[in-house]
Design an enzyme around this catalytic site. Structure first.
Site, PDB file in Angstrom:
ATOM      1  N   TYR A 180      20.952  33.238  37.491  1.00 25.99           N
ATOM      2  CA  TYR A 180      20.722  34.029  38.700  1.00 25.99           C
ATOM      3  C   TYR A 180      21.900  35.001  38.809  1.00 25.99           C
ATOM      4  O   TYR A 180      22.971  34.656  39.301  1.00 25.99           O
ATOM      5  CB  TYR A 180      20.619  33.113  39.918  1.00 25.99           C
ATOM      6  CG  TYR A 180      20.388  33.828  41.225  1.00 25.99           C
ATOM      7  CD1 TYR A 180      19.566  34.950  41.298  1.00 25.99           C
ATOM      8  CD2 TYR A 180      20.980  33.378  42.412  1.00 25.99           C
ATOM      9  CE1 TYR A 180      19.353  35.595  42.496  1.00 25.99           C
ATOM     10  CE2 TYR A 180      20.764  34.008  43.623  1.00 25.99           C
ATOM     11  CZ  TYR A 180      19.955  35.117  43.656  1.00 25.99           C
ATOM     12  OH  TYR A 180      19.742  35.761  44.851  1.00 25.99           O
ATOM     13  N   HIS A 209       9.508  36.497  44.790  1.00 21.72           N
ATOM     14  CA  HIS A 209       9.365  36.672  43.341  1.00 21.72           C
ATOM     15  C   HIS A 209       8.136  35.896  42.871  1.00 21.72           C
ATOM     16  O   HIS A 209       7.784  34.871  43.460  1.00 21.72           O
ATOM     17  CB  HIS A 209      10.576  36.126  42.591  1.00 21.72           C
ATOM     18  CG  HIS A 209      11.842  36.894  42.828  1.00 21.72           C
ATOM     19  ND1 HIS A 209      12.419  37.702  41.877  1.00 21.72           N
ATOM     20  CD2 HIS A 209      12.658  36.959  43.915  1.00 21.72           C
ATOM     21  CE1 HIS A 209      13.536  38.235  42.353  1.00 21.72           C
ATOM     22  NE2 HIS A 209      13.702  37.793  43.592  1.00 21.72           N
TER      23      HIS A 209
END
Length: 508
Positions: A361, A499
């Site tokens: 991430y 997402h």
């Protein structure tokens, strides 16, 4: 006597003009009295006219002042539109005055006022990494309802908040909404007439009409090229591999808070496992704390007995990544081995027989791009070098939210986001330098070189419904195994997060 006769004549003319009965003026005193009355009446009339004229002049002056104020206010808004950082330098009082002029409901502290103004001006605030990233200030880009397919140019009147959709054959006004459409078909728009009261024009070319059920099947982009087509996994995925072919299926998903996903968003990781039957699941932005991991692990997935979690310790309930697997890995590593980069729980690495798998991430450059320098000069080079070190022993697969739309095809509004976190030239160059130029292959773009497919849509402004998205999530693989990728795909119909999940099928 001569003056008396002239006075009497004037009186008769005055009485005729006013429709009064004509008198017989034979007495000097009567003539003088009447002349005085007539003079006072005329003076009163002229006085009323002068007062009325002065009032009109004042009204005109006020109108001019108001118009000047409106013009000045409009110019100020345009300056802010071109340089959003001006909002940060304004005082709370100035921000409140600006919200009043714009008719924005803004209350609270400076941060809340800035957020409200950004929203009103068309900013798209992306709540990632605890901060907001911003798309270029613009106008609404929602296509109007169409029965037939056409390219639509959308423009907005800032004063009336109306949207005008212009096609080559028809002009209509409609409230913002998206409707079910038909098969996408390309048509070109040659001319667009902008309303005189509009301050700024912004266009979205929509090939086809947006379908409420499958908006991703329609190409929505500000600068589409003729060869580009929208992503439709129903028709673009290859046939399944035969049962005798050895392969591994990996899914990756930024869940934007795992506990929130499990509690209230209508689609669980368990449902995803039933539908996709993956071997490995990589998660980003779990927002978990270490004390909660064991409880979540027990209830998350049956049959996936190997799971590896890392959480942010510098800021609780922030960031966080995990890998959940049916197959037991050979080794596990958390972080990049650099203390400055490893306090936010951003990387997990597992080693299997045939490859290393990383879930990452990547830090968002943040509101005002305050982490941009750290991102492109420290984090990205460190991650790229770490991957090259791993690659010395076996191929590497990197997946996750890499927080960069690499090319113009990967974002619906490239020009409008040139200084937005995730699409700055610095981030795009860093992506190229630290990953692609080092031999790692973007599997989705390799499989779909001319396909517009997004993986992220902001919650605000109905971005998912109108398919105004970004491709921020990737599978990057070592060049040595790129040809063994059978399928690299997105699942845009899974909308429980901002997402959508990604998938990779690799032949072993």
């Amino acid at each position: 006597m001569q003056q008396l006769l002239r006075g009497a004549s004037l009186l008769r003319l005055y009485e005729c003009s006013r429709g009064l009965p004509i008198s017989n003026y034979c007495c000097r005193k009567l003539v003088l009295t009447k002349l005085n009355v007539m003079s006072e009446g005329i003076q009163a009339t002229y006085s009323r006219r002068a007062v009325s004229k002065n009032i009109e002049i004042k009204k005109d002056d006020q109108t001019i002042i108001e118009k000047e104020d409106v013009t000045e206010s409009t110019l100020e808004i345009e300056r802010i539109r071109g340089d959003p950082s001006m909002l940060q330098s304004m005082t709370v009082k100035e921000l409140r005055e600006l919200t009043r002029r714009m008719g924005v409901s803004g209350k609270g502290n400076k941060k809340e006022l800035v957020s409200a103004l950004m929203n009103s001006l068309g900013h798209e605030v992306i709540d990632k990494d605890g901060a907001s990233t911003v798309e270029k200030i613009g106008l609404s880009e929602v296509p109007s309802k169409r029965k037939g397919s056409a390219s639509v140019v959308v423009e907005q009147n800032l004063e009336t908040s109306e949207v005008t959709s212009v096609t080559p054959s028809k002009r209509s006004r409609t409230k913002q909404k998206s409707t079910k459409g038909t098969t996408p078909k390309e048509n070109s728009v040659t001319t667009v007439k902008l309303n005189k009261t509009s301050i700024q024009k912004e266009t979205v070319v929509v090939h086809g009409t947006v379908d409420d059920a499958e908006p991703w099947t329609v190409l929505v982009h500000k600068k589409p090229r003729p060869e580009w087509i929208p992503y439709n996994p129903k028709v673009m995925r290859p046939p399944p591999l035969g049962k005798d072919t050895r392969a591994v299926k990996i899914l990756s998903w930024n869940v934007n808070g795992l506990r929130a996903l499990m509690k209230s968003r209508g689609f669980s990781v368990h449902e995803l496992a039933q539908r996709e039957d993956f071997d490995i699941l990589c998660l980003q932005e779990t927002k978990m704390q270490e004390k909660d991991v064991e409880v979540i692990k027990e209830s998350l997935l049956e049959g996936y007995t190997n799971s590896f979690w890392t959480c942010s310790v510098s800021k609780l309930g922030y960031s966080g990544t995990a890998i959940i697997s049916r197959v037991k890995p050979l080794s596990i590593k958390y972080g990049l081995g650099v203390p400055d980069h490893d306090t936010e729980g951003r990387v997990v690495t597992v080693e299997f027989d045939d490859f290393y798998l990383l879930t990452a991430y990547v830090p968002n450059s943040g509101d005002g791009l305050k982490r941009l320098t750290y991102r492109v000069t420290e984090w990205d080079p460190c991650l790229g070098n770490y991957m090259k070190e791993l690659e010395k022993s076996k191929p590497v697969i990197l997946t996750g939210d890499l927080n960069c739309a690499h090319q113009e095809i990967d974002i619906h509004d490239p020009a409008g986001n040139s200084r937005s976190a995730g699409f700055t030239k610095e981030e795009r160059k860093s992506f190229e330098t630290n990953f692609l130029s080092k031999g790692f292959v973007d599997t989705f773009r390799k499989q779909h070189p001319d396909v517009v497919g997004y993986s992220y849509w902001g919650y605000r402004h109905n971005c998912r419904k109108t398919n105004r998205g970004w491709r921020l999530d990737y599978f990057l693989v070592s060049e040595s195994i790129a040809e063994r990728v059978h399928d690299s795909y997105i699942l845009p119909d899974v909308s429980a997060s901002d997402h959508s999940p990604l998938g990779l099928i690799l032949k072993l």
